[in-house]
Design a protein around this motif. Structure first.
Motif, PDB file in Angstrom:
ATOM      1  N   PHE A 171      -0.002  37.024 -21.434  1.00  0.00           N
ATOM      2  CA  PHE A 171      -0.847  36.316 -22.391  1.00  0.00           C
ATOM      3  C   PHE A 171      -1.306  37.303 -23.455  1.00  0.00           C
ATOM      4  O   PHE A 171      -1.391  38.509 -23.217  1.00  0.00           O
ATOM      5  CB  PHE A 171      -2.039  35.645 -21.703  1.00  0.00           C
ATOM      6  CG  PHE A 171      -3.052  36.594 -21.131  1.00  0.00           C
ATOM      7  CD1 PHE A 171      -4.170  36.977 -21.860  1.00  0.00           C
ATOM      8  CD2 PHE A 171      -2.895  37.123 -19.857  1.00  0.00           C
ATOM      9  CE1 PHE A 171      -5.107  37.852 -21.332  1.00  0.00           C
ATOM     10  CE2 PHE A 171      -3.826  38.005 -19.325  1.00  0.00           C
ATOM     11  CZ  PHE A 171      -4.933  38.368 -20.073  1.00  0.00           C
ATOM     12  N   ASP A 172      -1.600  36.764 -24.657  1.00  0.00           N
ATOM     13  CA  ASP A 172      -1.984  37.641 -25.759  1.00  0.00           C
ATOM     14  C   ASP A 172      -3.476  37.515 -26.057  1.00  0.00           C
ATOM     15  O   ASP A 172      -4.224  36.807 -25.369  1.00  0.00           O
ATOM     16  CB  ASP A 172      -1.126  37.375 -26.995  1.00  0.00           C
ATOM     17  CG  ASP A 172      -1.394  36.022 -27.639  1.00  0.00           C
ATOM     18  OD1 ASP A 172      -2.382  35.345 -27.287  1.00  0.00           O
ATOM     19  OD2 ASP A 172      -0.599  35.621 -28.522  1.00  0.00           O
ATOM     20  N   GLU A 173      -3.911  38.200 -27.111  1.00  0.00           N
ATOM     21  CA  GLU A 173      -5.339  38.257 -27.431  1.00  0.00           C
ATOM     22  C   GLU A 173      -5.889  36.919 -27.914  1.00  0.00           C
ATOM     23  O   GLU A 173      -7.105  36.718 -27.940  1.00  0.00           O
ATOM     24  CB  GLU A 173      -5.588  39.330 -28.487  1.00  0.00           C
ATOM     25  CG  GLU A 173      -4.772  39.177 -29.744  1.00  0.00           C
ATOM     26  CD  GLU A 173      -4.873  40.377 -30.659  1.00  0.00           C
ATOM     27  OE1 GLU A 173      -4.375  40.277 -31.798  1.00  0.00           O
ATOM     28  OE2 GLU A 173      -5.450  41.398 -30.264  1.00  0.00           O
ATOM     29  N   ASN A 174      -5.010  35.982 -28.278  1.00  0.00           N
ATOM     30  CA  ASN A 174      -5.433  34.649 -28.685  1.00  0.00           C
ATOM     31  C   ASN A 174      -5.355  33.632 -27.544  1.00  0.00           C
ATOM     32  O   ASN A 174      -5.551  32.436 -27.759  1.00  0.00           O
ATOM     33  CB  ASN A 174      -4.594  34.163 -29.862  1.00  0.00           C
ATOM     34  CG  ASN A 174      -4.804  35.013 -31.103  1.00  0.00           C
ATOM     35  OD1 ASN A 174      -5.927  35.263 -31.518  1.00  0.00           O
ATOM     36  ND2 ASN A 174      -3.710  35.474 -31.704  1.00  0.00           N
ATOM     37  N   LEU A 175      -5.045  34.118 -26.346  1.00  0.00           N
ATOM     38  CA  LEU A 175      -4.870  33.307 -25.141  1.00  0.00           C
ATOM     39  C   LEU A 175      -3.670  32.371 -25.213  1.00  0.00           C
ATOM     40  O   LEU A 175      -3.640  31.341 -24.522  1.00  0.00           O
ATOM     41  CB  LEU A 175      -6.145  32.526 -24.792  1.00  0.00           C
ATOM     42  CG  LEU A 175      -7.400  33.364 -24.509  1.00  0.00           C
ATOM     43  CD1 LEU A 175      -8.456  32.510 -23.827  1.00  0.00           C
ATOM     44  CD2 LEU A 175      -7.110  34.602 -23.689  1.00  0.00           C
ATOM     45  N   TYR A 176      -2.679  32.704 -26.035  1.00  0.00           N
ATOM     46  CA  TYR A 176      -1.376  32.065 -25.909  1.00  0.00           C
ATOM     47  C   TYR A 176      -0.672  32.731 -24.731  1.00  0.00           C
ATOM     48  O   TYR A 176      -0.809  33.954 -24.522  1.00  0.00           O
ATOM     49  CB  TYR A 176      -0.548  32.225 -27.177  1.00  0.00           C
ATOM     50  CG  TYR A 176      -1.141  31.543 -28.387  1.00  0.00           C
ATOM     51  CD1 TYR A 176      -1.521  30.214 -28.341  1.00  0.00           C
ATOM     52  CD2 TYR A 176      -1.311  32.229 -29.585  1.00  0.00           C
ATOM     53  CE1 TYR A 176      -2.073  29.577 -29.448  1.00  0.00           C
ATOM     54  CE2 TYR A 176      -1.855  31.613 -30.698  1.00  0.00           C
ATOM     55  CZ  TYR A 176      -2.234  30.288 -30.615  1.00  0.00           C
ATOM     56  OH  TYR A 176      -2.782  29.665 -31.718  1.00  0.00           O
ATOM     57  N   ALA A 177       0.048  31.948 -23.963  1.00  0.00           N
ATOM     58  CA  ALA A 177       0.638  32.485 -22.738  1.00  0.00           C
ATOM     59  C   ALA A 177       2.112  32.126 -22.630  1.00  0.00           C
ATOM     60  O   ALA A 177       2.576  31.131 -23.207  1.00  0.00           O
ATOM     61  CB  ALA A 177      -0.111  31.963 -21.517  1.00  0.00           C
ATOM     62  N   ILE A 178       2.844  32.951 -21.884  1.00  0.00           N
ATOM     63  CA  ILE A 178       4.220  32.645 -21.507  1.00  0.00           C
ATOM     64  C   ILE A 178       4.232  32.456 -19.997  1.00  0.00           C
ATOM     65  O   ILE A 178       3.744  33.292 -19.246  1.00  0.00           O
ATOM     66  CB  ILE A 178       5.190  33.751 -21.923  1.00  0.00           C
ATOM     67  CG1 ILE A 178       5.303  33.812 -23.448  1.00  0.00           C
ATOM     68  CG2 ILE A 178       6.573  33.505 -21.299  1.00  0.00           C
ATOM     69  CD1 ILE A 178       6.219  34.916 -23.958  1.00  0.00           C
ATOM     70  N   LYS A 179       4.799  31.339 -19.569  1.00  0.00           N
ATOM     71  CA  LYS A 179       4.918  31.000 -18.161  1.00  0.00           C
ATOM     72  C   LYS A 179       6.332  30.503 -17.880  1.00  0.00           C
ATOM     73  O   LYS A 179       7.055  30.171 -18.796  1.00  0.00           O
ATOM     74  CB  LYS A 179       3.907  29.899 -17.791  1.00  0.00           C
ATOM     75  CG  LYS A 179       2.465  30.357 -17.903  1.00  0.00           C
ATOM     76  CD  LYS A 179       1.467  29.237 -17.660  1.00  0.00           C
ATOM     77  CE  LYS A 179       1.748  28.387 -16.462  1.00  0.00           C
ATOM     78  NZ  LYS A 179       1.896  29.178 -15.215  1.00  0.00           N
ATOM     79  N   GLY A 180       6.680  30.481 -16.608  1.00  0.00           N
ATOM     80  CA  GLY A 180       7.980  29.947 -16.232  1.00  0.00           C
ATOM     81  C   GLY A 180       8.845  30.901 -15.448  1.00  0.00           C
ATOM     82  O   GLY A 180      10.001  30.599 -15.175  1.00  0.00           O
ATOM     83  N   GLY A 181       8.272  32.044 -15.048  1.00  0.00           N
ATOM     84  CA  GLY A 181       9.040  32.950 -14.205  1.00  0.00           C
ATOM     85  C   GLY A 181       9.437  32.310 -12.889  1.00  0.00           C
ATOM     86  O   GLY A 181      10.450  32.665 -12.295  1.00  0.00           O
ATOM     87  N   GLY A 182       8.646  31.339 -12.459  1.00  0.00           N
ATOM     88  CA  GLY A 182       8.955  30.605 -11.241  1.00  0.00           C
ATOM     89  C   GLY A 182       9.696  29.302 -11.493  1.00  0.00           C
ATOM     90  O   GLY A 182       9.881  28.503 -10.569  1.00  0.00           O
ATOM     91  N   ALA A 183      10.117  29.082 -12.739  1.00  0.00           N
ATOM     92  CA  ALA A 183      10.922  27.919 -13.130  1.00  0.00           C
ATOM     93  C   ALA A 183      10.185  26.594 -12.958  1.00  0.00           C
ATOM     94  O   ALA A 183      10.811  25.545 -12.816  1.00  0.00           O
ATOM     95  CB  ALA A 183      12.248  27.879 -12.360  1.00  0.00           C
ATOM     96  N   ALA A 184       8.845  26.637 -13.009  1.00  0.00           N
ATOM     97  CA  ALA A 184       8.065  25.403 -12.819  1.00  0.00           C
ATOM     98  C   ALA A 184       7.258  25.040 -14.050  1.00  0.00           C
ATOM     99  O   ALA A 184       6.368  24.194 -13.991  1.00  0.00           O
ATOM    100  CB  ALA A 184       7.129  25.565 -11.617  1.00  0.00           C
TER     101      ALA A 184
END
Length: 232
Positions: A95-108
């Protein structure tokens, strides 16, 4: 017997997960994400159900989370039965300083995004290593198998380096809980997540991408058991 779903204990993840569980109160409908950090949340909620008579229902985002919730004793429901959730709790890959996040390492991430968008409050649990000034890790993208080639071509055209995620213990690609493929696409630094998210959503064959723009707060666990809470 050891819990086969439980990885080696991490004090940072445990602190974040247990703190997030403390945000839940009786009467809440709770979105339960996927991953090693939120697994601590699910188990703590199960403890509170047993020992504190916490009255909640949970909506899970994966078969993995469902198994942990059932074992922990968390009562479950579905979005069809409970379309409006009070709070959703999930992990993150970055996640970045603006609270945008990247998810999906678990494919869900497709189900995770649906559940998080169904909640009044979306809390992300993390360890300090996931915090970054700018998003820069690969973006998981769930794609329909029929559209894989078009999606790969389109991702390259917008500057991405796409790789079809391979399964670890079987030949062939990872298959999501929805029956789709996952493409992990690297873009380098993503300085404008909103713009990138829009571009990804416009590609035919993309079911959902892993850029999350709806995080309300991040709970960062520390090795000493304390937490840092960052809110928008």
């Amino acid at each position: 017997m050891a819990d086969r779903n439980q990885a080696a204990e991490s004090p940072e993840k445990k602190a974040a997960g247990i703190y997030a569980a403390s945000l839940v109160k009786s009467g809440d409908a709770v979105g339960l994400g996927t991953g090693s950090t939120v697994a601590y949340t699910i188990r703590e909620l199960g403890r509170r159900v047993r020992e504190e008579n916490l009255d909640i229902v949970g909506v899970v985002t994966s078969y993995q989370s469902e198994a942990i919730a059932i074992e922990a004793g968390v009562p479950l429901t579905t979005l069809a039965q409970t379309p409006k959730l009070t709070i959703a709790i999930d992990g993150t890959d970055q996640f970045d300083e603006n609270l945008y996040a990247i998810k999906g390492g678990g494919a869900a991430h497709t189900r995770e995004k649906i559940v998080s968008m169904s909640a009044d409050r979306f809390v992300v649990v993390s360890d300090p290593a996931k915090k970054a000034k700018t998003l820069s890790i690969f973006v998981p993208i769930e794609v329909m198998p029929f559209g894989k080639e078009l999606v790969m071509k389109s991702l390259k055209e917008i500057g991405g380096d796409p790789v079809l995620r391979a399964a670890a213990k079987k030949d062939g690609p990872v298959i999501t809980d929805n029956g789709n493929f996952i493409i992990d696409c690297t873009f380098g630094e993503i300085k404008n997540p909103l713009e990138m998210a829009a571009k990804l959503s416009q590609i035919p064959g993309v079911v959902e991408h892993g850029i999350f723009m709806n995080v309300d707060e991040v709970v960062i666990g520390k090795a000493d058991g304390t937490v840092e809470v960052i809110r928008k």
